[in-house]
Scaffold this motif. Structure first.
Motif, mmCIF file in Angstrom:
data_model
loop_
_atom_site.group_PDB
_atom_site.id
_atom_site.type_symbol
_atom_site.label_atom_id
_atom_site.label_comp_id
_atom_site.label_asym_id
_atom_site.label_seq_id
_atom_site.Cartn_x
_atom_site.Cartn_y
_atom_site.Cartn_z
ATOM 1 N N ALA A 122 0.861 -1.181 0.000
ATOM 2 C CA ALA A 122 0.000 0.000 0.000
ATOM 3 C C ALA A 122 0.900 1.234 0.000
ATOM 4 N N VAL A 123 0.753 2.071 -1.011
ATOM 5 C CA VAL A 123 1.562 3.296 -1.085
ATOM 6 C C VAL A 123 0.620 4.468 -0.814
ATOM 7 N N ASP A 124 0.615 4.899 0.444
ATOM 8 C CA ASP A 124 -0.335 5.925 0.882
ATOM 9 C C ASP A 124 0.358 7.289 0.896
ATOM 10 N N VAL A 125 -0.011 8.133 -0.072
ATOM 11 C CA VAL A 125 0.575 9.483 -0.116
ATOM 12 C C VAL A 125 -0.412 10.414 0.582
ATOM 13 N N GLY A 126 -0.210 10.603 1.889
ATOM 14 C CA GLY A 126 -1.131 11.411 2.692
ATOM 15 C C GLY A 126 -0.621 12.819 2.854
ATOM 16 N N ALA A 127 -1.178 13.514 3.841
ATOM 17 C CA ALA A 127 -0.782 14.905 4.060
ATOM 18 C C ALA A 127 0.537 14.990 4.826
ATOM 19 N N THR A 128 0.683 14.181 5.876
ATOM 20 C CA THR A 128 1.867 14.318 6.728
ATOM 21 C C THR A 128 3.066 13.533 6.202
ATOM 22 N N ALA A 129 2.833 12.493 5.427
ATOM 23 C CA ALA A 129 3.939 11.670 4.918
ATOM 24 C C ALA A 129 3.437 10.770 3.807
ATOM 25 N N GLY A 260 1.362 -6.176 -6.587
ATOM 26 C CA GLY A 260 0.162 -5.526 -6.041
ATOM 27 C C GLY A 260 0.494 -4.195 -5.389
ATOM 28 N N VAL A 261 1.196 -3.334 -6.121
ATOM 29 C CA VAL A 261 1.508 -2.004 -5.571
ATOM 30 C C VAL A 261 0.282 -1.118 -5.786
ATOM 31 N N PHE A 262 -0.349 -0.735 -4.681
ATOM 32 C CA PHE A 262 -1.583 0.046 -4.785
ATOM 33 C C PHE A 262 -1.350 1.459 -4.263
ATOM 34 N N VAL A 263 -1.473 2.454 -5.146
ATOM 35 C CA VAL A 263 -1.270 3.843 -4.714
ATOM 36 C C VAL A 263 -2.594 4.434 -4.235
ATOM 37 N N CYS A 264 -2.528 5.131 -3.108
ATOM 38 C CA CYS A 264 -3.748 5.703 -2.541
ATOM 39 C C CYS A 264 -3.401 6.968 -1.762
ATOM 40 N N GLY A 265 -4.420 7.599 -1.182
ATOM 41 C CA GLY A 265 -4.212 8.861 -0.466
ATOM 42 C C GLY A 265 -4.351 10.032 -1.408
ATOM 43 N N GLY A 266 -4.705 11.188 -0.856
ATOM 44 C CA GLY A 266 -4.942 12.373 -1.687
ATOM 45 C C GLY A 266 -3.760 12.741 -2.559
ATOM 46 N N LEU A 281 9.898 1.915 -10.873
ATOM 47 C CA LEU A 281 10.061 0.625 -10.182
ATOM 48 C C LEU A 281 10.591 -0.441 -11.129
ATOM 49 N N ARG A 282 10.113 -0.410 -12.352
ATOM 50 C CA ARG A 282 10.576 -1.404 -13.340
ATOM 51 C C ARG A 282 12.067 -1.238 -13.611
ATOM 52 N N LYS A 283 12.551 0.016 -13.535
ATOM 53 C CA LYS A 283 13.989 0.244 -13.747
ATOM 54 C C LYS A 283 14.801 -0.364 -12.614
ATOM 55 N N LEU A 284 14.243 -0.359 -11.402
ATOM 56 C CA LEU A 284 15.002 -0.805 -10.229
ATOM 57 C C LEU A 284 14.807 -2.281 -9.904
ATOM 58 N N ALA A 285 13.616 -2.810 -10.226
ATOM 59 C CA ALA A 285 13.283 -4.163 -9.767
ATOM 60 C C ALA A 285 14.081 -5.224 -10.522
ATOM 61 N N ALA A 286 14.408 -6.314 -9.825
ATOM 62 C CA ALA A 286 15.143 -7.416 -10.445
ATOM 63 C C ALA A 286 14.283 -8.066 -11.526
ATOM 64 N N ASP A 287 12.975 -8.131 -11.270
ATOM 65 C CA ASP A 287 12.061 -8.721 -12.242
ATOM 66 C C ASP A 287 11.042 -7.651 -12.664
ATOM 67 N N PRO A 288 11.391 -6.837 -13.682
ATOM 68 C CA PRO A 288 10.503 -5.718 -14.051
ATOM 69 C C PRO A 288 9.100 -6.169 -14.426
ATOM 70 N N ASP A 289 8.986 -7.391 -15.000
ATOM 71 C CA ASP A 289 7.660 -7.841 -15.432
ATOM 72 C C ASP A 289 6.707 -8.064 -14.256
ATOM 73 N N ALA A 290 7.290 -8.290 -13.087
ATOM 74 C CA ALA A 290 6.443 -8.565 -11.922
ATOM 75 C C ALA A 290 5.767 -7.305 -11.396
ATOM 76 N N VAL A 291 6.324 -6.138 -11.739
ATOM 77 C CA VAL A 291 5.795 -4.889 -11.177
ATOM 78 C C VAL A 291 4.448 -4.546 -11.806
ATOM 79 N N GLN A 292 3.451 -4.377 -10.950
ATOM 80 C CA GLN A 292 2.157 -3.935 -11.469
ATOM 81 C C GLN A 292 1.572 -2.892 -10.519
ATOM 82 N N ILE A 293 1.253 -1.726 -11.069
ATOM 83 C CA ILE A 293 0.728 -0.634 -10.243
ATOM 84 C C ILE A 293 -0.789 -0.638 -10.361
ATOM 85 N N ARG A 294 -1.455 -0.557 -9.239
ATOM 86 C CA ARG A 294 -2.924 -0.469 -9.247
ATOM 87 C C ARG A 294 -3.310 0.905 -8.722
ATOM 88 N N ALA A 295 -4.256 1.509 -9.365
ATOM 89 C CA ALA A 295 -4.704 2.830 -8.934
ATOM 90 C C ALA A 295 -6.139 3.031 -9.387
#
Ligand SMILES: Nc1ncnc2c1ncn2[C@@H]1O[C@H](COP(=O)(O)OP(=O)(O)OP(=O)(O)O)[C@@H](O)[C@H]1O
Length: 531
Positions: A122-129, A260-266, A281-295
């Protein structure tokens, strides 16, 4: 009778009822005069004393506005990840004023469940952090969670301030400055992405009558802080996510988390953020094909929608009845993810699909009077922010709820079925019953599909072990401020405990001295009498 779901964020408070897919009410949280100083219980990591009275007033107003005539059967309330036990206790105490049953859950975990996922980051981009929280089978892995205040909405506001000042804009008060910064950020902030059409010049009208024209460079300068971290040695959002996934697991499990990288928060609404995060993330990950962003389209409300999915999950009443509903079990997580209204936006995992099939079967078999047959009233079509004027009107109705808090809850809960060890029978590692989502499932292209899902070890108390592990590795956490804040609180608690321990021997010595004095005086008197 209904289950209230309350997301008590640092900047925004959201309320809906069980089973709904959007908040009924979205109001600004209490933040004090200086809009950048978080004063809510959601921001304990800053080491500031939260203003509980102000926060509770806003929560009560939001609950009253959401459903003034509905009686509460239970409340699901969100808490920040790694909140100290004291904060959890205060949140529980507040929610018990509203309903006899309370479930305090971590917001990022709920956000992921709300997206129909039990495992992911869960990638929560909130107000404080901004926080990257790995979740496995519905349970956060706290020692692997990473947070960075510089990637939060408040930090972006500061960057907007630099842009506006450079353009010659002046503000009469802090309040008007922060209002302008927020408006510019929410309208114009963008990140670089090749998959999006070129950005254009944008003019933003501010509330104090000024207007500002922002070029493509200005807009990118604001948003890019999410990926450059606002400093030479700072981490970007992509590094935060990868660090969290790496700390949580390796091999196939890590690939599953990155799937299952899920971006959320305002803050995740910044133009182009999901696409850019995927590319980085695909540039950094060992297995770029595995990276999937959900939003999902309403990802800023993910935590409260997740709470609503959890509250509406079949068999969840068993969890309410056991172990003070402290943790979300894998079975309940699967059921909640399956019950999530967002599952058609973000595809369901095989376990979730199996749970959903089981859930629909058991719902069909349930008698009319069963608590599971609760049908929430239809949500309003829109959930706009309340204006200050309407908020005042709503606050006048707060006294009704406040009055109800002094007497015990009027409504007895329907009897609960006896606890079962496994409320939802989900065969481990199986593909689950076939379930037609009505949309083309991206699982068909999932590189991990052929893998047998590797489930984490079932320790008796995963949270305790994880918390201990967090204490050991806290120094490595990305946000040193969060770690320092938590430690300070721990030290204070220890000092208080030590003082309390010291108090009992002192009392003992005082009593002993008094007894000795009494014996001495009595003996002296006695001697005088006998002579
Ligand atoms: N369209 C947008 N673009 C960029 N930022 C936005 C947008 N909409 C809202 N925000 C920002 O998102 C932040 C609020 O997000 P959210 O409501 O998720 O925070 P919160 O949950 O209350 O805070 P926290 O997670 O710190 O407890 C604010 O800084 C707000 O300005």
């Amino acid at each position: 009778m209904a289950i209230y779901c309350l997301d008590a964020g640092a900047a925004t408070t959201r309320v809906c009822l069980a089973g709904e897919d959007a908040p009924r009410v979205r109001v600004p949280s209490a933040r004090g005069d200086n809009e950048q100083t978080p004063q809510t219980p959601s921001s304990p990591s800053r080491g500031l004393a939260p203003d509980w009275a102000a926060a509770e007033e806003v929560w009560l107003a939001a609950l009253a506005a959401a459903a003034p005539t509905v009686d509460a059967q239970a409340v699901v309330i969100t808490k920040p990840l790694l909140a100290p036990e004291r904060t959890t206790r205060r949140l529980r105490k507040f929610a018990l004023k509203i309903a006899p049953r309370v479930w305090v859950c971590e917001a990022p975990t709920l956000a992921l469940l709300g997206a129909g996922l039990e495992t992911g980051v869960a990638v929560d981009v909130g107000a404080t952090a901004a926080r990257a929280v790995p979740v496995v089978d519905g349970r956060a892995v706290p020692h692997a969670a990473r947070a960075a205040a510089r990637l939060g909405g408040d930090a972006l506001d500061a960057r907007v301030g630099q842009v506006l000042t450079a353009k010659g804009l002046r503000f009469s008060s802090k309040k008007s400055f922060f209002a302008a910064a927020r408006k510019v950020k929410e309208t114009a902030a963008a990140v670089q992405s090749e998959r999006r059409p070129q950005l254009s010049l944008l003019t933003v009208e501010l509330e104090d009558g000024q207007s500002v024209s922002l070029t493509t460079e200005d807009r990118l300068r604001i948003g890019e802080q999410l990926f450059d971290g606002g400093g030479i040695d700072a981490v970007g959002l992509h590094e935060l996510v990868l660090a969290a996934a790496v700390a949580a697991a390796d091999g196939a499990k890590r690939a599953k988390l990155l799937n299952g990288v899920f971006v959320c928060g305002g803050g995740s609404l910044v133009d182009g953020l999901p696409e850019r995060l995927g590319d980085e993330l695909r540039k950094l990950a060992a297995d770029p094909d595995a990276v999937q962003i959900r939003a999902g389209p309403r990802r800023q409300d993910a935590a409260v929608v997740g709470a609503a999915a959890l509250a509406a999950a079949p068999d969840v009443e068993v969890a309410w009845a056991t172990a003070d509903a402290k943790n979300i079990s894998p079975a309940v997580a699967a059921a909640a993810a399956a019950a999530s209204p967002a599952r058609s936006v973000v595809e369901a995992t095989p376990r979730a699909r199996a749970a959903l099939a089981h859930a629909s079967a058991s719902r069909d078999a349930a008698p009319e009077s069963s608590p599971r047959s609760f049908t929430p009233p239809p949500p309003p079509r829109e959930s706009p922010m309340l204006s200050p004027a309407s908020l005042d009107i709503v606050r006048q109705g707060v006294s009704k709820i406040a009055a109800a808090t002094v007497s015990p809850p009027r409504h007895a809960l329907p009897p609960l079925p006896p606890p079962r060890t496994s409320p939802v029978q989900v065969p481990d590692g199986s593909e689950g019953a076939p379930f037609d989502l009505g949309v083309e499932s991206p699982q068909a292209h999932d590189p991990l599909r052929t893998e047998k899902p590797a489930l984490p070890p079932r320790e008796r108390d995963v949270d305790e072990a994880a918390r201990r592990a967090f204490e050991q590795s806290a120094a490595e956490a990305a946000d040193a401020a969060i770690v320092a804040g938590l430690r300070r609180e721990g030290q204070l608690r220890e000092q208080v405990e030590a003082l309390e321990k010291r108090r009992s021997p002192v009392l003992f010595y005082l009593l002993f001295a008094a007894a000795c004095w009494f014996v001495y005086v009595r003996d002296r008197e006695g001697v005088r009498w006998t002579h």
